[in-house]
Design a protein around this motif. Sequence first.
Motif, PDB file in Angstrom:
ATOM      1  N   VAL A  44      -5.136   1.459  -5.516  1.00 52.90           N
ATOM      2  CA  VAL A  44      -4.625   0.363  -6.344  1.00 52.90           C
ATOM      3  C   VAL A  44      -3.846   0.891  -7.534  1.00 52.90           C
ATOM      4  CG1 VAL A  44      -5.305  -1.562  -7.834  1.00 52.90           C
ATOM      5  CG2 VAL A  44      -6.414  -1.255  -5.610  1.00 52.90           C
ATOM      6  N   SER A  45      -4.276   1.992  -8.113  1.00 50.56           N
ATOM      7  CA  SER A  45      -3.585   2.532  -9.286  1.00 50.56           C
ATOM      8  C   SER A  45      -2.132   2.870  -8.995  1.00 50.56           C
ATOM      9  CB  SER A  45      -4.308   3.777  -9.812  1.00 50.56           C
ATOM     10  OG  SER A  45      -4.376   4.779  -8.819  1.00 50.56           O
ATOM     11  N   ARG A  61      -7.836  -3.450  -2.008  1.00 50.20           N
ATOM     12  CA  ARG A  61      -8.739  -2.911  -3.029  1.00 50.20           C
ATOM     13  C   ARG A  61      -9.397  -1.612  -2.561  1.00 50.20           C
ATOM     14  NH1 ARG A  61      -8.867  -3.487  -8.204  1.00 50.20           N
ATOM     15  NH2 ARG A  61      -8.940  -5.775  -8.073  1.00 50.20           N
ATOM     16  N   GLU A  79      -8.805  -8.135  -1.997  1.00 47.10           N
ATOM     17  CA  GLU A  79     -10.113  -7.622  -2.349  1.00 47.10           C
ATOM     18  C   GLU A  79     -10.951  -7.158  -1.157  1.00 47.10           C
ATOM     19  OE1 GLU A  79     -11.044  -6.974  -5.320  1.00 47.10           O
ATOM     20  OE2 GLU A  79      -9.375  -7.940  -6.379  1.00 47.10           O
ATOM     21  N   VAL A 130      -1.556  -4.500  -2.156  1.00 43.64           N
ATOM     22  CA  VAL A 130      -2.417  -3.351  -1.886  1.00 43.64           C
ATOM     23  C   VAL A 130      -3.833  -3.848  -1.625  1.00 43.64           C
ATOM     24  CG1 VAL A 130      -2.969  -3.003  -4.346  1.00 43.64           C
ATOM     25  CG2 VAL A 130      -3.141  -1.072  -2.749  1.00 43.64           C
ATOM     26  N   SER A 166      -0.137   1.240  -6.893  1.00 40.24           N
ATOM     27  CA  SER A 166       0.590  -0.029  -6.907  1.00 40.24           C
ATOM     28  C   SER A 166       0.718  -0.584  -8.318  1.00 40.24           C
ATOM     29  CB  SER A 166      -0.102  -1.044  -5.997  1.00 40.24           C
ATOM     30  OG  SER A 166       0.092  -0.715  -4.635  1.00 40.24           O
ATOM     31  N   GLU A 167      -0.310  -0.370  -9.128  1.00 42.84           N
ATOM     32  CA  GLU A 167      -0.235  -0.819 -10.519  1.00 42.84           C
ATOM     33  C   GLU A 167       0.901  -0.119 -11.252  1.00 42.84           C
ATOM     34  OE1 GLU A 167      -4.911  -2.005 -11.363  1.00 42.84           O
ATOM     35  OE2 GLU A 167      -4.227   0.049 -11.732  1.00 42.84           O
ATOM     36  N   ASP A 179       0.825  -1.208   0.000  1.00 47.77           N
ATOM     37  CA  ASP A 179       0.000   0.000   0.000  1.00 47.77           C
ATOM     38  C   ASP A 179       0.862   1.262   0.000  1.00 47.77           C
ATOM     39  OD1 ASP A 179      -3.086  -0.855   0.671  1.00 47.77           O
ATOM     40  OD2 ASP A 179      -1.630  -2.260   1.496  1.00 47.77           O
ATOM     41  N   VAL A 188      -3.556  -7.897  -5.282  1.00 46.44           N
ATOM     42  CA  VAL A 188      -4.584  -7.022  -4.741  1.00 46.44           C
ATOM     43  C   VAL A 188      -5.458  -7.824  -3.780  1.00 46.44           C
ATOM     44  CG1 VAL A 188      -6.531  -5.522  -5.268  1.00 46.44           C
ATOM     45  CG2 VAL A 188      -4.583  -5.639  -6.849  1.00 46.44           C
TER      46      VAL A 188
END
Length: 287
Positions: free
Chosen positions: A236-237, A229, A255, A227, A239-240, A123, A253
């Motif tokens: 999340v973006s 959800r 959830e 991370v 970590s993406e 995170d 991820v």
Amino acid sequence: MDLTINGARLNVEVLEPTNGDPDAPVLIAHHGGGGIGSLAEPKATFGPLHDRFRVIVFDSRGCGRSEGVGPYTHEQWAADVDGLRQWAGVEQIVVAGGSYGGFIALEYAVRYPEHVSAIILRDTSADGTNLELAFENARNQDRVEINWDHFNRYWGGQTRSDEELKSLWAELIPLYDYEYDEEKSTAAVEAGIYRHEAHNACFVDNFPTYDLKPDLPGIAVPTLVTVGRGDWVTPVSASETIARLIPDAKLVVFEKSGHSPQVEEREKFQQTLRDFLARAVPVAATV
């Protein structure tokens, strides 16, 4: 124990490997939270791994029960991680960090690549754009009514005392969990150690220029990116982006978690750690 690292007395705990391996790999985990964090969080998260790792956790300078000696910069906090590595007497470590601690773990990996065997992130973000998303998420949520003067003072690094930092944190903590538990959150606030000088430095001196995205493609070790959800502050973006830029990165991820999947989905998180480390730091490499 107290160790003097780079001129500051740090509060450090070492969990020795229970398998008795004198050459067990070393994992150093940095806590999150800046001036609201302490070693308690990474100890709970990574402590179970000391069945085969030597796990080192600590209060960073200016945080927890460590000495308040500046500078409170990413460069210095990363240098302190390397000071602990040198004290441990090893050439390479697994470096880990969640939330603000993830900033320092990434900073360490970029500055000391020859001393990193693997990276574990939870995170976190590679730059400061997550805070723009956090403000938007705070505006759009209906869990708690935001006092925007307090909100801006917290994130702008304008807290005036340790007591005020605690008070501002108590207003924010309901945003962090996937399912809010008032009793648990209140207990967490009371258990915290608050150091407003380090907190302010995080957001006044460091955050405005924090951007490691250009450096991430050069990271050449296995990296686990985790991370929740429902994370509102490092979504999340963020970590993406990290997982996309680091060549050998795995994104997981969770959830049913907010900012703390290591707590909210603990069993799955622990298994995820072990599966990753079995690949990244295999036992055969340590005997």
